[in-house]
Scaffold this active site. Structure first.
Site, PDB file in Angstrom:
ATOM      1  N   GLU A  96      11.330   5.579  -3.005  1.00  0.00           N
ATOM      2  CA  GLU A  96       9.887   5.217  -3.936  1.00  0.00           C
ATOM      3  C   GLU A  96       8.784   6.614  -3.314  1.00  0.00           C
ATOM      4  OE1 GLU A  96       8.841   1.247  -5.397  1.00  0.00           O
ATOM      5  OE2 GLU A  96       9.240   0.922  -3.305  1.00  0.00           O
ATOM      6  N   GLU A  97       7.833   6.734  -4.115  1.00  0.00           N
ATOM      7  CA  GLU A  97       6.843   7.898  -3.640  1.00  0.00           C
ATOM      8  C   GLU A  97       5.911   7.402  -2.381  1.00  0.00           C
ATOM      9  OE1 GLU A  97       3.213   7.238  -4.024  1.00  0.00           O
ATOM     10  OE2 GLU A  97       4.355   5.183  -5.150  1.00  0.00           O
ATOM     11  N   SER A  98       5.941   5.897  -2.491  1.00  0.00           N
ATOM     12  CA  SER A  98       5.165   5.445  -1.617  1.00  0.00           C
ATOM     13  C   SER A  98       5.553   5.421   0.146  1.00  0.00           C
ATOM     14  CB  SER A  98       4.727   3.998  -1.999  1.00  0.00           C
ATOM     15  OG  SER A  98       5.978   3.134  -2.153  1.00  0.00           O
ATOM     16  N   LYS A 133      13.862  -1.198   1.629  1.00  0.00           N
ATOM     17  CA  LYS A 133      13.680   0.180   2.173  1.00  0.00           C
ATOM     18  C   LYS A 133      13.407   0.139   3.596  1.00  0.00           C
ATOM     19  CE  LYS A 133       8.616   0.054   0.772  1.00  0.00           C
ATOM     20  NZ  LYS A 133       8.727  -1.229   0.141  1.00  0.00           N
ATOM     21  N   THR A 183       8.417   0.179 -10.220  1.00  0.00           N
ATOM     22  CA  THR A 183       7.879   0.294  -8.850  1.00  0.00           C
ATOM     23  C   THR A 183       8.277  -1.151  -8.094  1.00  0.00           C
ATOM     24  OG1 THR A 183       6.182   1.727  -9.161  1.00  0.00           O
ATOM     25  CG2 THR A 183       5.755   0.231  -7.408  1.00  0.00           C
ATOM     26  N   ASP A 238       9.211  -1.210   6.839  1.00  0.00           N
ATOM     27  CA  ASP A 238      10.167  -0.494   5.642  1.00  0.00           C
ATOM     28  C   ASP A 238       9.493   0.737   5.254  1.00  0.00           C
ATOM     29  OD1 ASP A 238       7.842  -1.706   4.370  1.00  0.00           O
ATOM     30  OD2 ASP A 238       9.213  -3.058   3.085  1.00  0.00           O
ATOM     31  N   ARG A 239       8.522   1.343   5.657  1.00  0.00           N
ATOM     32  CA  ARG A 239       8.200   2.612   5.220  1.00  0.00           C
ATOM     33  C   ARG A 239       8.182   3.625   6.107  1.00  0.00           C
ATOM     34  NH1 ARG A 239       2.781   2.146   1.246  1.00  0.00           N
ATOM     35  NH2 ARG A 239       3.557   0.335   0.338  1.00  0.00           N
ATOM     36  N   SER A 252       2.652  -6.230   4.847  1.00  0.00           N
ATOM     37  CA  SER A 252       2.837  -4.813   4.915  1.00  0.00           C
ATOM     38  C   SER A 252       2.087  -3.937   5.333  1.00  0.00           C
ATOM     39  CB  SER A 252       3.792  -4.325   3.314  1.00  0.00           C
ATOM     40  OG  SER A 252       4.304  -2.925   3.550  1.00  0.00           O
ATOM     41  N   HIS A 253       1.745  -2.824   4.582  1.00  0.00           N
ATOM     42  CA  HIS A 253       0.737  -1.859   5.080  1.00  0.00           C
ATOM     43  C   HIS A 253      -0.578  -2.229   4.839  1.00  0.00           C
ATOM     44  CE1 HIS A 253       1.242  -1.731   0.767  1.00  0.00           C
ATOM     45  NE2 HIS A 253       0.214  -1.286   0.554  1.00  0.00           N
ATOM     46  N   LYS A 257       6.946 -12.739   1.933  1.00  0.00           N
ATOM     47  CA  LYS A 257       8.196 -12.184   0.947  1.00  0.00           C
ATOM     48  C   LYS A 257       9.206 -13.099   1.045  1.00  0.00           C
ATOM     49  CE  LYS A 257       6.785  -7.350   2.267  1.00  0.00           C
ATOM     50  NZ  LYS A 257       7.393  -6.019   2.385  1.00  0.00           N
ATOM     51  N   ARG A 294      -3.408   3.650  -9.216  1.00  0.00           N
ATOM     52  CA  ARG A 294      -3.011   4.641  -8.690  1.00  0.00           C
ATOM     53  C   ARG A 294      -2.619   5.694  -9.857  1.00  0.00           C
ATOM     54  NH1 ARG A 294      -2.197   2.258  -4.046  1.00  0.00           N
ATOM     55  NH2 ARG A 294      -0.807   0.309  -3.932  1.00  0.00           N
ATOM     56  N   ASP A 334       5.162   1.436   8.958  1.00  0.00           N
ATOM     57  CA  ASP A 334       4.232   0.524   8.350  1.00  0.00           C
ATOM     58  C   ASP A 334       4.272  -0.787   9.241  1.00  0.00           C
ATOM     59  OD1 ASP A 334       6.106  -0.498   7.121  1.00  0.00           O
ATOM     60  OD2 ASP A 334       5.072  -0.939   5.300  1.00  0.00           O
ATOM     61  N   ASP A 354       5.349  -3.636   8.323  1.00  0.00           N
ATOM     62  CA  ASP A 354       6.608  -4.433   8.431  1.00  0.00           C
ATOM     63  C   ASP A 354       8.069  -3.516   8.633  1.00  0.00           C
ATOM     64  OD1 ASP A 354       6.235  -3.711   5.752  1.00  0.00           O
ATOM     65  OD2 ASP A 354       7.405  -5.290   5.017  1.00  0.00           O
ATOM     66  N   THR A 366       3.832  -7.011  -6.238  1.00  0.00           N
ATOM     67  CA  THR A 366       5.098  -6.070  -6.179  1.00  0.00           C
ATOM     68  C   THR A 366       5.969  -6.345  -4.950  1.00  0.00           C
ATOM     69  OG1 THR A 366       3.514  -4.408  -6.955  1.00  0.00           O
ATOM     70  CG2 THR A 366       5.686  -3.605  -5.927  1.00  0.00           C
ATOM     71  N   ARG A 403       0.407 -11.851  -1.578  1.00  0.00           N
ATOM     72  CA  ARG A 403      -0.408 -11.217  -0.560  1.00  0.00           C
ATOM     73  C   ARG A 403      -1.953 -11.752  -0.979  1.00  0.00           C
ATOM     74  NH1 ARG A 403       1.495  -5.270   0.267  1.00  0.00           N
ATOM     75  NH2 ARG A 403       3.816  -5.939   0.591  1.00  0.00           N
TER      76      ARG A 403
HETATM   77  C1  VG1 Z   1       3.072  -0.504  -3.370  1.00  0.00           C
HETATM   78  C2  VG1 Z   1       3.950   0.944  -3.482  1.00  0.00           C
HETATM   79  C3  VG1 Z   1       5.266   0.403  -4.098  1.00  0.00           C
HETATM   80  C4  VG1 Z   1       6.125  -0.289  -2.997  1.00  0.00           C
HETATM   81  C5  VG1 Z   1       4.939  -1.738  -2.549  1.00  0.00           C
HETATM   82  C6  VG1 Z   1       5.539  -2.577  -1.471  1.00  0.00           C
HETATM   83  O1  VG1 Z   1       2.970  -1.215  -4.498  1.00  0.00           O
HETATM   84  O2  VG1 Z   1       3.332   1.305  -4.463  1.00  0.00           O
HETATM   85  O3  VG1 Z   1       6.069   1.659  -4.065  1.00  0.00           O
HETATM   86  O4  VG1 Z   1       7.259  -1.002  -3.227  1.00  0.00           O
HETATM   87  O5  VG1 Z   1       3.764  -1.268  -2.293  1.00  0.00           O
HETATM   88  O6  VG1 Z   1       5.575  -1.799  -0.392  1.00  0.00           O
HETATM   89  P1  VG1 Z   1       1.819  -1.107  -5.470  1.00  0.00           P
HETATM   90  O7  VG1 Z   1       1.935  -2.387  -6.523  1.00  0.00           O
HETATM   91  O8  VG1 Z   1       0.796  -1.509  -4.663  1.00  0.00           O
HETATM   92  O9  VG1 Z   1       1.794   0.209  -6.117  1.00  0.00           O
HETATM   93  V1  VG1 Z   1       5.468  -2.555   1.336  1.00  0.00           V
HETATM   94  O10 VG1 Z   1       5.558  -1.582   2.466  1.00  0.00           O
HETATM   95  O11 VG1 Z   1       5.434  -3.951   0.773  1.00  0.00           O
HETATM   96  O12 VG1 Z   1       6.505  -3.791   1.589  1.00  0.00           O
HETATM   97 CO    CO Z   2       6.292  -2.263   4.062  1.00  0.00          CO
END
Ligand code: VG1
Ligand code: CO
Length: 542
Positions: free
Chosen positions: A362-364, A375, A343, A280-281, A112-113, A125, A495, A276, A278, A17, A21
């Site tokens: 996004e909901e996340s 984001k 997504t 972006d959240r 990321s998270h 990325k 999910r 988070d 990096d 996504t 990773r």
């Molecule tokens: C998750 C979230 C998605 C988000 C992605 C990257 O993906 O659901 O909304 O864009 O993480 O976020 P997944 O495929 O695990 O549902 V982050 O803050 O990388 O950069």
């Molecule tokens: Co992130």
């Protein structure tokens, strides 16, 4: 001297996504990182003489990875690397720097998270010239390259000292080491009414920002405390640590529970937020009021005109498919178009570039706008503060006013993590198999309006992305969605997204899980997740 090193391809270097990773230990295998970086360069065409932005969220292996990638960049003929001091840059800052300096792309070292440390995760990325994540066409080309790679290029050179801003060289390539915060802070100052926010803090408004030992620490400290005058100590866990203090830097109700508890308690500050790994959240919690990311998108869109950058109104809104329809109601009221994408932020880029939308979410916990192509956690926090300052109302008041006007979309996500891959795909397969017969049928008194596997036709370039998650919508407007995560590194994560609409005048003060009890039961009846993966219930509820 450019060295050509022979290598063998690795299986499974397919970006998910949001980038590639894997466990740190996987990235530490001989030439694993090198193969992927070379594949990015090979898939980018002629890059000699070009410039690239590089930085990471500071997690374990960041330093090694940046030095490796910079040497490879020099060998591949790049003229310049713009890198954050100490190798640090948030994802939104990278997006901005790519655009600001008009370079061909950026590489962000982050998972990321996901948790960090030697036993945690690492990630890469790749963003393109518009500042956004590489679209599918490019990630596919990179992946194809990783399967056939036989050599990579590097140079012999000592590590560059990144501890101070300045200029260095690797061979002929220039390395420009910049303060990670400056340009980003300037951009935020252009977008928002800093005067109004400063006055708010000067009048005693209190806030807690939890940087979760991750990248937003330096950004939030500079902007909130030093530029806007929030009290010293407003930003906590402000120093980026290689292992994020042993926690997952995921700003949700599980990992940011301390913030949640504080905000729900008696001595809560006026406003709470977190970001988070990096940057972006964002997580937004008012005094005594948690705001779901889906609601936050809707409330920001409804009030964005209060910030200087959006005072002329919004062009349109986009949200990922699993995100609740709260923002749709705002788009309707504003008379602007709403787009529903798969997504991942990479799908918003075309809409933003074509001036079809101004704000995306996004909901996340991801919200952002046309100011960059990612984001942006702190951006969302600052827009909220700008709105609070202008409306002279707290988050709780703004939220309840919003629900009175638009109704409330009760929303929750149930994650089933660390599943057996086979079992998880079986659940998806079985469900896919029965979708065709579902529309029109009734389950426990709830009539199904539609059931499909989401497919997206990009209105700008005509590309199609299929199998993006299963949606089952009901006649009463409620909805359940199921998809496989694309960011995990071990096993599979399912999910389950649950949504129910309570119109204006309805009861907007219910407990979310209680309000969604019928949808939770329907999901199990229709999808049989628990039985399929052998679990009693979800591992994480947000
Ligand atoms: C998750 C979230 C998605 C988000 C992605 C990257 O993906 O659901 O909304 O864009 O993480 O976020 P997944 O495929 O695990 O549902 V982050 O803050 O990388 O950069
Ligand atoms: Co992130």
């Amino acid at each position: 001297m450019i060295k050509e090193i022979a290598t063998r391809s690795y299986q499974g270097q397919k970006p998910g996504t949001s980038g590639l990773r894997k466990r740190v230990k996987v990235f530490q295998q001989t030439n694993y990182l090198e193969n992927f970086i070379q594949s990015i360069f090979d898939a980018s065409g002629d890059i000699s003489g070009q410039a690239l932005v590089m930085g990471g969220d500071g997690r374990y292996f960041n330093h090694e990875a940046i030095q490796i990638a910079m040497r490879m960049a020099a060998a591949n003929g790049l003229a310049k690397i713009i890198v954050g001091q100490d190798g640090l840059l948030s994802t939104p800052a990278v997006s901005h720097l790519i655009r600001h300096n008009q370079v061909f792309g950026g590489i962000i070292f982050s998972a990321s998270h996901n948790p960090g440390g030697p036993d945690g995760d690492f990630g890469v990325k790749f963003n393109i010239a518009n500042g956004g994540p590489a679209p599918e066409k490019i990630t596919e080309a990179i992946f194809a390259r990783t399967r056939e790679i036989r050599r990579f290029l590097t140079v012999e050179a000592p590590d560059v000292d990144l501890s101070k801003p300045g200029t260095a060289h690797i061979g002929k390539m220039q390395v420009q080491i910049i303060d990670p915060v400056n340009d980003y802070a300037d951009l935020m100052q252009e977008l928002f009414d800093f005067e109004a926010i400063s006055e708010l803090f000067a009048a005693g408004f209190t806030m807690r920002f939890d940087a979760m030992h991750a990248i937003t620490g330096p950004y939030a400290t500079r902007i909130l405390e030093q530029m806007l005058g929030a009290k010293k100590g407003t930003v906590v866990n402000a120093t980026p640590l290689p292992d994020f203090g042993g926690e997952a830097p995921d700003p949700n109700l599980v990992h940011a529970k301390a913030l949640y508890d504080l905000m729900m308690g008696e001595n809560a500050p006026d406003f709470g937020a977190a970001s988070d790994g990096d940057g972006d959240r964002n997580l937004i919690i008012g005094k005594g009021q948690f705001v779901t990311p889906s609601d936050s998108l809707a409330m920001l869109a409804a009030n964005a005109h209060l910030a200087p950058a959006y005072k002329g109104g919004l062009l349109g809104i986009a949200r990922s498919m699993p995100t609740s329809a709260a923002a749709d109601l705002v788009a309707k009221e504003l008379g602007i178009k709403m787009y529903e994408t798969p997504t991942g932020w990479k799908y918003f880029g075309n809409l933003l570039d074509a001036n079809r939308v101004s704000i995306c979410g996004e909901e996340s916990s991801g919200t952002g706008s046309s100011h960059i192509r990612e984001k942006d956690g702190l951006w969302a926090v600052l827009l909220w503060l700008n709105i609070v300052a202008k409306r002279k109302q707290g988050v709780k008041q703004i939220a309840s006013g919003h629900w009175q006007k638009y109704g409330r979309n009760y929303y929750s996500r149930h994650d089933y993590e660390g599943l057996d891959n086979e079992q998880a795909s079986q659940v998806m397969q079985k469900l896919r198999g029965k979708l065709d017969g579902l529309a029109g049928r009734e389950f426990s008194g709830h009539k199904i309006a539609y059931a499909d596997d989401f497919s997206y036709l990009d209105p700008v370039d005509g590309s199609v992305s299929s199998n993006q998650g299963i949606r089952i919508g009901f006649a009463d407007g409620s909805r359940i969605v199921l998809r496989l995560s694309g960011t995990g590194t071990v096993g599979a994560t399912l999910r389950l997204y649950l949504e129910r609409y309570e119109p204006p005048g309805g009861d907007h003060d219910q407990d979310t899980q209680a309000a969604l009890a019928p949808q939770i039961a329907l999901a199990e009846e229709l999808m049989a997740i628990r039985a399929g993966v052998g679990r009693q219930g979800p591992s994480v509820i947000t």
